[in-house]
Design a protein around this motif. Structure first.
Motif, PDB file in Angstrom:
ATOM      1  N   SER A  82       0.832  -1.207   0.000  1.00  0.00           N
ATOM      2  CA  SER A  82       0.000   0.000   0.000  1.00  0.00           C
ATOM      3  C   SER A  82       0.869   1.261   0.000  1.00  0.00           C
ATOM      4  CB  SER A  82      -0.904   0.006   1.234  1.00  0.00           C
ATOM      5  OG  SER A  82      -1.530   1.263   1.398  1.00  0.00           O
ATOM      6  N   PRO A  83       0.415   2.326  -0.664  1.00  0.00           N
ATOM      7  CA  PRO A  83       1.161   3.590  -0.613  1.00  0.00           C
ATOM      8  C   PRO A  83       1.066   4.274   0.740  1.00  0.00           C
ATOM      9  CG  PRO A  83      -0.872   3.871  -1.860  1.00  0.00           C
ATOM     10  CD  PRO A  83      -0.750   2.404  -1.570  1.00  0.00           C
ATOM     11  N   HIS A  84       0.180   3.781   1.607  1.00  0.00           N
ATOM     12  CA  HIS A  84      -0.034   4.395   2.918  1.00  0.00           C
ATOM     13  C   HIS A  84       0.714   3.606   3.996  1.00  0.00           C
ATOM     14  CE1 HIS A  84      -3.059   6.803   0.920  1.00  0.00           C
ATOM     15  NE2 HIS A  84      -3.671   5.699   0.521  1.00  0.00           N
ATOM     16  N   ALA A  85       1.596   4.292   4.721  1.00  0.00           N
ATOM     17  CA  ALA A  85       2.414   3.633   5.742  1.00  0.00           C
ATOM     18  C   ALA A  85       1.558   2.969   6.810  1.00  0.00           C
ATOM     19  CB  ALA A  85       3.362   4.642   6.376  1.00  0.00           C
ATOM     20  N   ALA A  86       0.474   3.631   7.207  1.00  0.00           N
ATOM     21  CA  ALA A  86      -0.385   3.070   8.255  1.00  0.00           C
ATOM     22  C   ALA A  86      -0.978   1.729   7.827  1.00  0.00           C
ATOM     23  CB  ALA A  86      -1.501   4.061   8.596  1.00  0.00           C
ATOM     24  N   ARG A  87      -1.375   1.630   6.559  1.00  0.00           N
ATOM     25  CA  ARG A  87      -1.944   0.359   6.058  1.00  0.00           C
ATOM     26  C   ARG A  87      -0.872  -0.731   6.056  1.00  0.00           C
ATOM     27  NH1 ARG A  87      -5.118  -1.606   1.632  1.00  0.00           N
ATOM     28  NH2 ARG A  87      -5.307  -3.849   2.056  1.00  0.00           N
ATOM     29  N   ARG A  88       0.332  -0.394   5.644  1.00  0.00           N
ATOM     30  CA  ARG A  88       1.414  -1.393   5.625  1.00  0.00           C
ATOM     31  C   ARG A  88       1.721  -1.876   7.040  1.00  0.00           C
ATOM     32  NH1 ARG A  88       3.724   2.608   2.370  1.00  0.00           N
ATOM     33  NH2 ARG A  88       5.494   2.930   3.761  1.00  0.00           N
ATOM     34  N   GLN A  89       1.714  -0.937   7.974  1.00  0.00           N
ATOM     35  CA  GLN A  89       1.998  -1.303   9.363  1.00  0.00           C
ATOM     36  C   GLN A  89       0.890  -2.181   9.939  1.00  0.00           C
ATOM     37  OE1 GLN A  89       2.504   2.043  12.029  1.00  0.00           O
ATOM     38  NE2 GLN A  89       3.939   0.898  13.286  1.00  0.00           N
TER      39      GLN A  89
END
Length: 327
Positions: free
Chosen positions: A125-132
C-alpha cells in the motif's frame, strides 16, 4: 514494384501497406502504364524505416512525426522510449514478484490465493499506516512476503513492525533476507542485516558473518554487534575497529566486554587494544581507554595503570580515574 510483391518481399502485409498509404507514412511514388501504384526503391527503404521504428514501440503517429518533423530530435525519442520501457518492465516485475509470492505461499484453493493477494495489497500500500497494520495483523503473514516487504520498506516505524513480525514468523525468511544482504543497493543491504540481526538460528548467523566483509561501514557494524551478541568471536576485529573509528563505540565496547568472558577471546581483544593504543591517534586512544573498563579487571588494570603515566594528559587522567574505579 507493385504492392503484392512488396508485401511478399518485405513481410509487411498488403493491408498494412495500404494503411501506411492512407496515413501518409509511405505513399508509392510511381505509376504503372495501367495506372497501378508502384513502389520505388526509396519507398521501400521508407517502409523498412517505419518497421524499424515500430519495433522500438513507437505508435504510427509518433513514427509520422519522427519522419516528417525536421525539428524532431532522435535523442528525445530514445530517452522517452527508455523511460516507457523501464516503466513497463517495472510493472511486469511487480506482477512477476506478486505471482511468485502467491506461488511460494502454496495456497490451497482460491480462498488461499485471495488471502495472499489481500496481504500483498496491504504490504504494498502507498499508505504507511496500512502497511503497518498488515504487518501487525493477528493473521499469520508468510515469512517470504514479510522478508520482501522488509527489504523495500523505507518508513522506520513500518520497518520496525515488519522486522518484529518476521522475527515472530521464525527463520523461514532468512534466505530472502540473505539475498538482500548481497544487493547492489546499500539501503537494501542495511535493511536486510538489521532484520537478520533479530532472527535466531545458524542460517542467520552465517549471513551476519558474511556481512562482516561488506564495503559499507554501517552494514559491517550492525553485523558485528549482532554476531558479538551471539558470542561469535569472528566479530572481534570489526568491533575493535568500531571503537577506534567511533562507530557505535559504546555498544561495541559492551559487546567486546561480553565476549571477553572467554579467556582466549579476552587475550585477542587486549592484544588488539594495546596495538591500537600504540598507534597514536588521540581521539581513538581516548575511546580505547574508556572501552577498557568493559574488559575483565585483571586484564584491564595493568594497561590502565600504564596509561595513567601516558604523555597525553587527557588519556592519563582518564586512565587514572578508571583504574581507581576498578581497583
Amino acid at each position: 514494384m507493385l504492392i503484392g510483391e512488396v508485401a511478399r518481399r518485405s513481410g509487411v502485409s498488403s493491408r498494412m501497406l495500404r494503411h501506411y498509404d492512407s496515413l501518409g507514412l509511405v505513399r508509392p511514388t510511381g505509376r504503372t502504364f495501367g495506372g497501378y501504384r508502384e513502389y520505388s526503391d526509396e519507398d521501400i527503404r521508407r517502409i523498412f524505416h517505419v518497421e524499424s521504428l515500430r519495433s522500438l514501440g513507437l505508435s504510427l503517429r509518433e513514427i509520422g512525426r519522427a519522419l516528417e518533423d525536421p525539428a524532431f530530435e532522435p535523442s528525445d525519442l530514445v530517452r522517452d522510449l527508455i523511460r516507457r520501457t523501464e516503466e513497463r518492465l517495472n510493472r511486469e516485475q511487480e506482477l512477476l514478484d506478486r505471482l511468485r509470492a502467491v506461488d511460494g505461499s502454496a495456497p490451497t484453493g482460491w480462498e488461499g490465493v485471495l488471502r495472499i493477494v489481500e496481504l500483498l495489497h496491504g504490504l504494498n500500500s502507498p499508505h504507511a499506516a496500512r502497511r503497518q497494520q498488515t504487518a501487525l495483523a493477528p493473521a499469520e503473514v508468510p515469512a517470504e512476503l514479510l522478508a520482501g516487504a522488509v527489504l523495500s520498506e523505507a518508513d522506520p516505524n513500518v520497518a520496525g513492525a515488519l522486522r518484529w513480525a518476521l522475527a515472530r514468523a521464525g527463520g523461514d525468511g532468512v534466505a530472502s533476507l540473505a539475498s538482500g544482504a548481497r544487493s547492489a543497493d546499500v539501503d537494501v543491504r542495511r535493511r536486510a542485516i538489521l532484520a537478520i540481526a533479530g532472527m535466531p538460528g545458524d542460517e542467520a548467523t552465517a549471513a551476519l558473518a558474511e556481512a562482516l566483509g561488506d564495503r559499507d561501514r554501517a552494514v559491517r557494524a550492525r553485523a558485528a554487534l549482532a554476531l558479538g551478541s551471539r558470542g561469535e568471536s569472528a566479530a572481534v576485529p570489526e568491533l575493535v575497529r568500531m571503537v577506534v573509528e567511533g562507530t557505535s563505540d559504546v555498544e561495541a565496547a559492551e559487546v567486546l566486554g561480553t565476549l571477553a568472558r572467554d579467556d582466549d577471546v579476552a587475550d585477542r581483544i587486549m592484544s588488539a587494544f594495546t596495538g591500537e593504543l600504540a598507534a597514536g591517534d588521540p581521539a581513538a586512544r581516548i575511546r580505547l581507554t574508556q572501552a577498557l573498563v568493559e574488559m575483565p579487571p585483571a586484564l584491564a588494570l595493568d594497561v590502565l595503570r600504564d596509561l595513567a603515566e601516558d604523555d597525553d594528559h587527557t588519556v592519563a587522567l582518564l586512565a587514572s580515574a578508571l583504574a581507581g574505579a576498578l581497583g
